[in-house]
Each structure stands twice: as C-alpha cells, then as structure tokens.
Motif scaffolding. Sequence first.
Motif, PDB file in Angstrom:
ATOM      1  N   GLU A  85       0.829  -1.209   0.000  1.00 52.38           N
ATOM      2  CA  GLU A  85       0.000   0.000   0.000  1.00 52.38           C
ATOM      3  C   GLU A  85       0.862   1.258   0.000  1.00 52.38           C
ATOM      4  N   SER A 135       0.789   4.009  -3.046  1.00 52.04           N
ATOM      5  CA  SER A 135       0.345   5.380  -2.785  1.00 52.04           C
ATOM      6  C   SER A 135       1.069   6.395  -3.664  1.00 52.04           C
ATOM      7  N   GLN A 186      -1.361   6.784  -6.609  1.00 53.65           N
ATOM      8  CA  GLN A 186      -2.784   7.009  -6.344  1.00 53.65           C
ATOM      9  C   GLN A 186      -3.040   8.387  -5.749  1.00 53.65           C
ATOM     10  N   GLN A 187      -4.218   8.918  -6.048  1.00 51.38           N
ATOM     11  CA  GLN A 187      -4.672  10.148  -5.403  1.00 51.38           C
ATOM     12  C   GLN A 187      -6.131   9.966  -5.028  1.00 51.38           C
ATOM     13  N   GLN A 188      -6.544  10.676  -4.032  1.00 50.97           N
ATOM     14  CA  GLN A 188      -7.909  10.540  -3.542  1.00 50.97           C
ATOM     15  C   GLN A 188      -8.911  11.153  -4.504  1.00 50.97           C
ATOM     16  N   LYS A 228      -8.630   5.891   0.162  1.00 49.36           N
ATOM     17  CA  LYS A 228      -8.232   5.729  -1.235  1.00 49.36           C
ATOM     18  C   LYS A 228      -9.426   5.247  -2.061  1.00 49.36           C
TER      19      LYS A 228
END
Length: 109
Positions: free
Chosen positions: A81, A85, A88-90, A99
């Motif tokens: 994870e 990250s 990834q972006q929210q 997430k």
Amino acid sequence: MKKYCLALDMVDDPELIAEYEKYHQDVWPEIKQSIWDSGITNMEIYRVQNRLIMIIETNENFSFETKNELDNNNPKVQEWEGLMSKFQQQLPNSKPGEKWKLMDKVFSL
C-alpha cells in the motif's frame, strides 16, 4: 456471492500509470493471498485515463471492516500500500487517508 465496485484516481502521469500497470502484471504472492484470505474470490481492476474501477466478488464471510483489520496487521500489505500510494490520489470529497471509494449501484439488468 456479493459484488462491489470501487473507484480511485491515479496521479495523472503516463509514466507513473505505466509503472502501476507493470506492478499489477505480477502482484506479490503475499498480496494475492491476503486478498483471498479476506473473502474476496475475484478481483478485477479497469482503467480509463487516470480513473481506476475495481470490481470484487466476495464470499459470505467478507466484510470491509475485517479486510481493513487484516490489512492493517499485515506488514507486506502495508508495504504494498505504501508503494502504491505513489501512483494514487484521492477522489474529491474523500476522507483523510481514504483511497478506494465504494460506488453506489444505480442500475442492474
């Protein structure tokens, strides 16, 4: 069996997206095992531009609460994870640290 659909945005960078997809061509065995151990029987991830959609099918023992607890206590999942990250972006209006967001079903045929 129950089915869920979740969404997540990626950092909008073609090189990072390609790297993310490369990781998912050979997911670590410990990650696959943790997915199965949580009660997920099938998982697929689809991408359009920088938006990801994950579809999971689960057995009757699955719960998001139990999966989160298992993941939080699994060092290999935490390592994965942390690595993911980077890519990834929210989604807008996400809670801090959130997430993947569970999607609402609006139609079924």
